[in-house]
Write a protein that holds these residues in place. Structure first.
Motif, short mmCIF file in Angstrom:
data_model
loop_
_atom_site.label_atom_id
_atom_site.label_comp_id
_atom_site.label_asym_id
_atom_site.label_seq_id
_atom_site.Cartn_x
_atom_site.Cartn_y
_atom_site.Cartn_z
N GLN A 99 18.94 21.32 -27.57
CA GLN A 99 19.97 21.16 -26.55
C GLN A 99 19.54 21.85 -25.27
O GLN A 99 19.06 22.98 -25.30
CB GLN A 99 21.30 21.76 -27.00
N THR A 100 19.70 21.15 -24.14
CA THR A 100 19.34 21.70 -22.84
C THR A 100 20.44 21.42 -21.83
O THR A 100 21.12 20.40 -21.91
CB THR A 100 18.03 21.07 -22.31
N ILE A 101 20.59 22.32 -20.89
CA ILE A 101 21.48 22.11 -19.75
C ILE A 101 20.68 22.43 -18.51
O ILE A 101 20.21 23.56 -18.34
CB ILE A 101 22.75 23.00 -19.82
N GLY A 102 20.49 21.44 -17.67
CA GLY A 102 19.76 21.64 -16.42
C GLY A 102 18.31 21.20 -16.50
O GLY A 102 17.71 21.09 -17.57
N ALA A 103 17.75 20.96 -15.32
CA ALA A 103 16.39 20.45 -15.22
C ALA A 103 15.35 21.44 -15.73
O ALA A 103 14.39 21.06 -16.39
CB ALA A 103 16.08 20.08 -13.77
N GLY A 104 15.53 22.71 -15.45
CA GLY A 104 14.58 23.73 -15.90
C GLY A 104 14.51 23.82 -17.41
O GLY A 104 13.42 23.93 -17.99
N ALA A 105 15.66 23.77 -18.05
CA ALA A 105 15.71 23.83 -19.51
C ALA A 105 15.08 22.59 -20.13
O ALA A 105 14.34 22.68 -21.11
CB ALA A 105 17.15 23.99 -19.98
N LEU A 106 15.36 21.44 -19.55
CA LEU A 106 14.77 20.20 -20.05
C LEU A 106 13.25 20.23 -19.91
O LEU A 106 12.52 19.81 -20.81
CB LEU A 106 15.35 19.00 -19.31
N ASN A 107 12.76 20.74 -18.80
CA ASN A 107 11.33 20.87 -18.57
C ASN A 107 10.68 21.74 -19.66
O ASN A 107 9.65 21.36 -20.23
CB ASN A 107 11.07 21.47 -17.18
N GLN A 108 11.28 22.87 -19.97
CA GLN A 108 10.74 23.76 -21.00
C GLN A 108 10.76 23.08 -22.37
O GLN A 108 9.84 23.24 -23.16
CB GLN A 108 11.50 25.08 -21.04
N ALA A 109 11.81 22.33 -22.65
CA ALA A 109 11.92 21.64 -23.94
C ALA A 109 10.84 20.58 -24.10
O ALA A 109 10.23 20.45 -25.16
CB ALA A 109 13.31 21.03 -24.09
N ILE A 110 10.59 19.82 -23.04
CA ILE A 110 9.57 18.77 -23.10
C ILE A 110 8.18 19.40 -23.28
O ILE A 110 7.36 18.91 -24.06
CB ILE A 110 9.61 17.88 -21.83
N LYS A 111 7.92 20.50 -22.58
CA LYS A 111 6.65 21.20 -22.77
C LYS A 111 6.51 21.66 -24.22
O LYS A 111 5.44 21.55 -24.81
CB LYS A 111 6.56 22.42 -21.85
N ALA A 112 7.60 22.19 -24.78
CA ALA A 112 7.57 22.67 -26.16
C ALA A 112 7.28 21.55 -27.15
O ALA A 112 6.53 21.73 -28.12
CB ALA A 112 8.90 23.34 -26.51
N ILE A 113 7.83 20.37 -26.90
CA ILE A 113 7.57 19.23 -27.78
C ILE A 113 6.09 18.85 -27.72
O ILE A 113 5.46 18.60 -28.76
CB ILE A 113 8.47 18.03 -27.41
N ALA A 114 5.52 18.84 -26.53
CA ALA A 114 4.10 18.51 -26.38
C ALA A 114 3.22 19.54 -27.10
O ALA A 114 2.25 19.17 -27.78
CB ALA A 114 3.73 18.44 -24.90
N ILE A 115 3.55 20.81 -26.99
CA ILE A 115 2.78 21.86 -27.66
C ILE A 115 2.94 21.76 -29.17
O ILE A 115 1.97 21.85 -29.92
CB ILE A 115 3.21 23.26 -27.15
N ALA A 116 4.18 21.53 -29.63
CA ALA A 116 4.45 21.44 -31.07
C ALA A 116 3.71 20.26 -31.68
O ALA A 116 3.27 20.33 -32.84
CB ALA A 116 5.95 21.30 -31.32
N ARG A 117 3.57 19.21 -30.93
CA ARG A 117 2.83 18.04 -31.43
C ARG A 117 1.41 18.44 -31.79
O ARG A 117 0.87 17.99 -32.80
CB ARG A 117 2.83 16.97 -30.35
N GLY A 118 0.81 19.29 -30.99
CA GLY A 118 -0.53 19.79 -31.30
C GLY A 118 -0.55 20.70 -32.51
O GLY A 118 -1.54 20.77 -33.23
N PHE A 119 0.56 21.41 -32.76
CA PHE A 119 0.64 22.30 -33.92
C PHE A 119 0.71 21.53 -35.23
O PHE A 119 0.14 21.94 -36.23
CB PHE A 119 1.88 23.21 -33.83
N VAL A 120 1.45 20.41 -35.25
CA VAL A 120 1.68 19.69 -36.51
C VAL A 120 0.70 18.55 -36.75
O VAL A 120 0.56 18.08 -37.87
CB VAL A 120 3.14 19.18 -36.62
N ALA A 121 0.00 18.11 -35.71
CA ALA A 121 -0.93 16.98 -35.84
C ALA A 121 -2.04 17.22 -36.87
O ALA A 121 -2.36 16.30 -37.63
CB ALA A 121 -1.53 16.64 -34.49
#
Length: 87
Positions: free
Chosen positions: A32-54
C-alpha cells in the motif's frame, strides 16, 4: 494476504527483502502506498525483489489498483500493488 505499507522514506532494499520473503512463503503480497514518493519506492522495491527471487526460478508481477483507507479518522485514496509469483 500480508500487507506491506510503503512510505516515501522507505528504503527500497529493505522493502525488497521483506517482499521477497513473503513471496517465497505465501506467493502473494499487497503493498500500500500513498503519494508519488511512496509509489516510487515500492516500484523500486519490486524491481530489486525480482532479482532476489529470480535465481530460485520465481518470477513476480504486480497488479496496481486504487483502494480507500482510513488514517487517523480521515479517508484517503491509496494505490495498492498486488505482487504475485508465477513459476
Amino acid at each position: 494476504m500480508e500487507v506491506l505499507k510503503v512510505s516515501a522514506s522507505s528504503k527500497p532494499g529493505l522493502v525488497a527483502g521483506a517482499l521477497a520473503a513473503v513471496i517465497r512463503e505465501e506467493g502473494t503480497v499487497e503493498m500500500q502506498t500513498i503519494g508519488a514518493g511512496a509509489l516510487n519506492q515500492a516500484i523500486k522495491a519490486i524491481a530489486i525483489a525480482r532479482g532476489f527471487v529470480a535465481p530460485s526460478g520465481i518470477d513476480i508481477y504486480c497488479i496496481p489498483a486504487f483502494t480507500d483507507i482510513e488514517i487517523g479518522g480521515e479517508k484517503r485514496t491509496a494505490i495498492k500493488l498486488i505482487v504475485e509469483s508465477k513459476k
